[in-house]
Design a protein around this motif. Structure first.
Motif, mmCIF file in Angstrom:
data_model
loop_
_atom_site.group_PDB
_atom_site.id
_atom_site.type_symbol
_atom_site.label_atom_id
_atom_site.label_comp_id
_atom_site.label_asym_id
_atom_site.label_seq_id
_atom_site.Cartn_x
_atom_site.Cartn_y
_atom_site.Cartn_z
ATOM 1 N N TRP A 81 0.929 -1.423 0.015
ATOM 2 C CA TRP A 81 -0.031 -0.073 -0.116
ATOM 3 C C TRP A 81 0.841 1.197 -0.135
ATOM 4 O O TRP A 81 1.417 1.511 1.037
ATOM 5 N N ARG A 82 0.987 2.060 -1.177
ATOM 6 C CA ARG A 82 1.500 3.061 -1.167
ATOM 7 C C ARG A 82 0.435 4.139 -1.302
ATOM 8 O O ARG A 82 -0.141 4.317 -2.377
ATOM 9 N N ARG A 83 0.075 4.940 -0.240
ATOM 10 C CA ARG A 83 -1.160 5.492 -0.194
ATOM 11 C C ARG A 83 -1.260 6.694 -1.274
ATOM 12 O O ARG A 83 -0.232 7.366 -1.759
ATOM 13 N N GLY A 84 -2.436 6.475 -1.678
ATOM 14 C CA GLY A 84 -2.643 7.415 -2.975
ATOM 15 C C GLY A 84 -1.886 7.437 -4.344
ATOM 16 O O GLY A 84 -2.163 7.957 -5.173
ATOM 17 N N SER A 85 -1.400 6.060 -4.463
ATOM 18 C CA SER A 85 -0.576 5.780 -5.618
ATOM 19 C C SER A 85 -0.676 4.073 -6.111
ATOM 20 O O SER A 85 -0.967 4.112 -7.295
ATOM 21 N N LEU A 86 -0.616 3.439 -5.124
ATOM 22 C CA LEU A 86 -0.608 1.770 -5.525
ATOM 23 C C LEU A 86 -1.000 1.065 -4.441
ATOM 24 O O LEU A 86 -0.612 1.236 -3.347
ATOM 25 N N ILE A 87 -2.005 0.072 -4.643
ATOM 26 C CA ILE A 87 -2.423 -0.946 -3.769
ATOM 27 C C ILE A 87 -2.234 -2.183 -4.654
ATOM 28 O O ILE A 87 -2.666 -2.233 -5.548
ATOM 29 N N ARG A 88 -1.825 -3.382 -3.871
ATOM 30 C CA ARG A 88 -1.662 -4.481 -4.297
ATOM 31 C C ARG A 88 -2.131 -5.632 -3.313
ATOM 32 O O ARG A 88 -1.684 -5.601 -2.283
ATOM 33 N N LEU A 89 -3.272 -6.183 -3.835
ATOM 34 C CA LEU A 89 -3.807 -7.432 -3.138
ATOM 35 C C LEU A 89 -3.449 -8.735 -3.461
ATOM 36 O O LEU A 89 -3.322 -8.798 -4.900
ATOM 37 N N VAL A 90 -3.116 -9.731 -2.651
ATOM 38 C CA VAL A 90 -2.773 -10.960 -3.306
ATOM 39 C C VAL A 90 -3.695 -12.019 -2.813
ATOM 40 O O VAL A 90 -4.431 -11.845 -1.831
ATOM 41 N N ARG A 91 -3.683 -13.221 -3.397
ATOM 42 C CA ARG A 91 -4.645 -14.286 -3.021
ATOM 43 C C ARG A 91 -4.425 -14.452 -1.581
ATOM 44 O O ARG A 91 -3.177 -14.743 -1.020
ATOM 45 N N ASN A 92 -5.388 -14.811 -0.909
ATOM 46 C CA ASN A 92 -5.245 -15.226 0.667
ATOM 47 C C ASN A 92 -5.130 -16.706 0.730
ATOM 48 O O ASN A 92 -5.877 -17.438 0.150
ATOM 49 N N PRO A 93 -4.085 -17.262 0.845
ATOM 50 C CA PRO A 93 -3.756 -18.657 0.893
ATOM 51 C C PRO A 93 -4.343 -19.394 1.735
ATOM 52 O O PRO A 93 -4.716 -20.419 1.521
ATOM 53 N N GLY A 94 -4.984 -18.951 2.653
ATOM 54 C CA GLY A 94 -5.914 -19.686 3.728
ATOM 55 C C GLY A 94 -7.209 -19.516 3.416
ATOM 56 O O GLY A 94 -8.288 -19.931 4.141
ATOM 57 N N TYR A 95 -7.709 -19.189 2.119
ATOM 58 C CA TYR A 95 -9.231 -18.722 1.689
ATOM 59 C C TYR A 95 -9.764 -20.370 1.635
ATOM 60 O O TYR A 95 -8.871 -21.334 0.933
ATOM 61 N N ARG A 96 -10.955 -20.449 2.102
ATOM 62 C CA ARG A 96 -11.790 -21.668 2.138
ATOM 63 C C ARG A 96 -11.943 -22.232 0.590
ATOM 64 O O ARG A 96 -11.768 -21.316 -0.301
ATOM 65 N N GLU A 97 -12.331 -23.207 0.511
ATOM 66 C CA GLU A 97 -12.580 -23.822 -0.789
ATOM 67 C C GLU A 97 -14.269 -23.199 -1.205
ATOM 68 O O GLU A 97 -15.186 -23.587 -0.698
ATOM 69 N N ARG A 98 -14.072 -22.254 -2.053
ATOM 70 C CA ARG A 98 -15.126 -21.745 -2.681
ATOM 71 C C ARG A 98 -15.230 -21.726 -4.126
ATOM 72 O O ARG A 98 -14.099 -21.211 -4.834
ATOM 73 N N ARG A 99 -16.278 -22.012 -4.774
ATOM 74 C CA ARG A 99 -16.234 -22.168 -6.127
ATOM 75 C C ARG A 99 -16.960 -21.330 -6.766
ATOM 76 O O ARG A 99 -18.124 -20.826 -6.378
ATOM 77 N N TYR A 100 -16.791 -20.961 -8.076
ATOM 78 C CA TYR A 100 -17.738 -19.996 -9.057
ATOM 79 C C TYR A 100 -19.194 -20.582 -9.244
ATOM 80 O O TYR A 100 -18.961 -21.772 -9.399
ATOM 81 N N ASP A 101 -20.035 -19.969 -8.718
ATOM 82 C CA ASP A 101 -21.475 -20.417 -8.795
ATOM 83 C C ASP A 101 -22.299 -19.284 -8.805
ATOM 84 O O ASP A 101 -22.227 -18.226 -8.318
ATOM 85 N N ALA A 102 -23.330 -19.257 -9.798
ATOM 86 C CA ALA A 102 -24.362 -18.035 -9.982
ATOM 87 C C ALA A 102 -25.373 -18.520 -10.728
ATOM 88 O O ALA A 102 -25.603 -19.792 -11.204
ATOM 89 N N GLU A 103 -26.631 -17.681 -10.722
ATOM 90 C CA GLU A 103 -27.673 -18.229 -11.291
ATOM 91 C C GLU A 103 -28.318 -16.986 -12.450
ATOM 92 O O GLU A 103 -29.329 -16.125 -11.790
ATOM 93 N N PRO A 104 -27.768 -16.922 -13.290
ATOM 94 C CA PRO A 104 -28.290 -15.906 -14.153
ATOM 95 C C PRO A 104 -29.421 -16.297 -14.695
ATOM 96 O O PRO A 104 -30.325 -17.483 -14.655
ATOM 97 N N ALA A 105 -30.372 -15.310 -15.309
ATOM 98 C CA ALA A 105 -31.834 -15.609 -15.517
ATOM 99 C C ALA A 105 -31.400 -16.523 -16.923
ATOM 100 O O ALA A 105 -30.455 -16.355 -17.625
ATOM 101 N N PRO A 106 -32.294 -17.400 -17.301
ATOM 102 C CA PRO A 106 -32.342 -18.490 -18.609
ATOM 103 C C PRO A 106 -32.158 -17.635 -19.933
ATOM 104 O O PRO A 106 -31.440 -18.137 -20.704
ATOM 105 N N ASP A 107 -32.788 -16.258 -19.954
ATOM 106 C CA ASP A 107 -32.549 -15.550 -21.060
ATOM 107 C C ASP A 107 -31.363 -14.456 -21.070
ATOM 108 O O ASP A 107 -31.472 -13.764 -21.969
#
Length: 618
Positions: A252-278
């Motif tokens: 975090w360089r304030r007002g300049s650059l922010i870098r986030l990285v993958r949380n290595p301890g993040y739980r197993e969560r998978r992409y899922d969603a329910e878009p409308a059929p159309d």
């Protein structure tokens, strides 16, 4: 839900726009081309990693959720912290679903009591504050996170919004700390906010709140916070955000650059969603990404690039993978006549144009002796100034046609928004404005060409604005409009953060600011009229008992015609008293390079970085 404050530079959100009428958004130039390498080569340190790179047009203010109301800080925190619920990323209209909760909440006693079960086995990101131990998320973490908003020492700008939900005993506990001049006692129980056991939360509200689940779905503000982290870092907590979310802060360089990285301890969560059929776009995204482990990218790198041209060039040169809200000066180059430019389409660029759930307003400080007050002459002054602003010209010249006039302080795509509704908020009538000023004693007494106030003192406006090129263009137009009325104006330029701080303290006369809806409920946009939220969302410091009562009545009414009628009554008061002049809703164009898969502008939420894929850098 609290509106997210942002500079007037169009930065908002929602489903797509325009072809004579406003319609749902589609990707232009191909829905989902196959991922491929980006236009620019990657630096060695990110080679082989999936990195999303783009820019904010304004700087963040903090990474401590309790201190935030601006869009850009809240976009960052939404990816670090997690609320109990979230929104289905592809569902249109919006649909709430569990995030850290095990299921949707149970509600009893006419929406006054809400009980939530947490999913066990969710952990905070590793941090020295935990002494080398894995720290499980528990119900008490949400209790603590919400109580921080009530702590008077933290001066949260959204406390008044939290208080508007009437959690039993919370405001009284805060008031005791203020009156006794003692530190807020986190150990003292609050009847309306309790951890019944390790994984069970219960909320007790003073009045019915049928839409309380939307309050529980704002990860950018109401994500779980571990007390050990706050105690460990003390005053430096805003630089050490530790949550249960998919990313953690790496730089975090304030007002300049922010870098986030993958949380290595993040739980197993998978992409899922329910878009409308159309929903062709949503279905195509789901087909490509369903079942993939989240987050899809390894890191996100956000630069702060306030000026439009450098931000645009960084995207064209391949330094950024995506540009949200193409600056208006370049929209005609990017999507002439609403279609992606052929040279961009040839490069595999994808484009979307959306009408955002936002509203840009001019704010009059009701406590200011020049423009404030509720007496007849002062109301006439604000209405005259509003009638004198040529919003259609502003949309044409400054926004390059990428906006529509606002009829009321309500965001498109929220429940009470009616595209057929019309009010004098959108009127431009200089002749009527001059007549109002003349009638109420704002006349040129000394013949110098400028009007004086009824008491003979000079009528001089001080208008706060930002230092960007867009803001300077707006200032030129507003000066022209006001000069035509015989009203002097001086512009005070500063950063958005400086101006927001001054506005919250009441140290301004006139300012222009935009607000983004944070939920499908239209009530969030009306926080600015609630007298109990002065110093927070109510930047105008407008305090009218009847309007405040109407706002509070909205909270307990179920959706339907009766509630819609109350909305219209608040809008009527807004047009009469004019503490805010609702000006416009923006159309926003987003572009992404071919290596980005799955981008779709969210409707009301901020968390989406974990839901897009970026081809690995070569």
């Amino acid at each position: 839900m609290p509106h997210r404050t942002r500079p007037e530079d169009p930065a908002r959100r929602h489903l797509v726009a325009q072809a004579g009428s406003l319609a749902a958004g589609v990707a232009v130039g191909g829905l989902l081309p196959s991922p491929a390498a980006g236009a620019a080569s990657a630096p060695p340190e990110v080679a082989g990693r999936r990195v999303l790179r783009y820019a904010f047009p304004a700087a963040e203010t903090s990474l401590d959720p309790v201190k935030l109301s601006d869009l850009y800080s809240r976009t960052l925190t939404a990816h670090i912290f997690e609320a109990l619920y979230t929104y289905d990323h592809l569902a249109r209209p919006a649909r709430v679903k569990p995030l850290t909760a095990a299921a949707l909440p149970e509600h009893t006693d006419d929406y006054r009591v809400w009980t939530v079960q947490l999913r066990p086995g969710i952990f905070f990101a590793d941090d020295p504050a935990f002494g080398g131990r894995r720290r499980e998320l528990v119900a008490a973490d949400y209790v603590y996170a919400l109580e921080r908003f009530a702590d008077p020492a933290l001066k949260s700008p959204v406390w008044s919004f939290v208080d508007s939900y009437g959690l039993e005993g919370l405001a009284a506990k805060r008031q005791r700390a203020i009156e006794r001049r003692q530190p807020y006692d986190y150990a003292a129980p609050v009847a309306g906010l309790r951890a019944l056991d390790r994984h069970t939360l219960q909320f007790r509200l003073q009045a019915p709140r049928p839409r309380f689940i939307e309050f529980l779905a704002e990860s950018d503000l109401f994500g779980a916070v571990a007390r050990e982290v706050v105690d460990h870092y003390g005053p430096a907590i805003d630089a050490h955000p530790v949550g249960t979310g998919p990313f953690k802060l790496a730089q975090w360089r304030r007002g300049s650059l922010i870098r986030l990285v993958r949380n290595p301890g993040y739980r197993e969560r998978r992409y899922d969603a329910e878009p409308a059929p159309d929903d062709a776009q949503g279905q195509a995204i789901l087909a490509r990404l369903r079942g993939r482990l989240l987050p899809l990218v390894d890191e996100v790198e956000v630069a702060i690039v306030e000026e439009a041209q450098p931000r645009w060039l960084a995207f064209l040169n391949g330094q950024h993978d995506l540009i949200e809200n193409v600056p208006a000066d370049f929209v005609a180059l990017a999507m002439p006549h609403g279609r992606l430019a052929p040279h961009l389409a040839h490069q595999g660029v994808q484009g979307q144009r959306n009408l955002r759930a936002d509203c840009t307003v001019t704010v009059f400080n009701m406590a200011d002796p020049v423009v404030g007050g509720l007496d007849t002459a002062q109301v006439a002054l604000r209405r005259a100034l509003s009638l004198g602003l040529d919003v259609a010209r502003e949309i044409q010249l400054v926004y390059r046609g990428q906006a529509v006039p606002a009829q009321a302080s309500v965001a498109p795509h929220t429940r009470a928004y009616d595209p057929r509704f019309r009010s004098e908020m959108s009127h431009h009538d200089p002749a009527r404005a001059r007549a109002l000023l003349d009638l109420h004693g704002f006349v040129d007494r000394d013949g110098d060409g400028w009007r004086e106030r009824p008491d003979g003192s000079p009528l001089r406006l001080e208008w706060t604005t930002e230092t960007t090129q867009r803001a300077r263009q707006q200032a030129e137009l507003w000066q022209r409009d006001l000069t035509a009325l015989g009203v002097q104006v001086q512009f005070r330029f500063g950063s958005f953060q400086e101006n927001l701080k001054a506005a919250r303290a009441g140290r301004f006369m006139v300012w222009g600011v935009g607000g983004l809806s944070a939920s499908p409920d239209s009530q969030g946009a009306l926080q600015r009229y609630d007298g109990t939220q002065i110093g927070g969302q109510n930047l105008a410091r407008f305090d009218h008992p009847e309007v405040t009562a109407l706002y509070q009545r909205l909270s307990g009414l179920p959706d339907g015609p009766q509630r819609d009628a109350v909305f219209r009554e608040v809008w009527r008061h807004g047009a009469v008293w004019m503490p805010y002049r609702a000006r416009l809703h923006t159309l926003v164009t987003d572009l992404q390079h071919r290596q980005v898969t799955g981008y779709r502008r969210p409707l009301f939420w901020q968390e989406w970085w974990h839901m897009v894929d970026v081809a690995p850098q070569a």
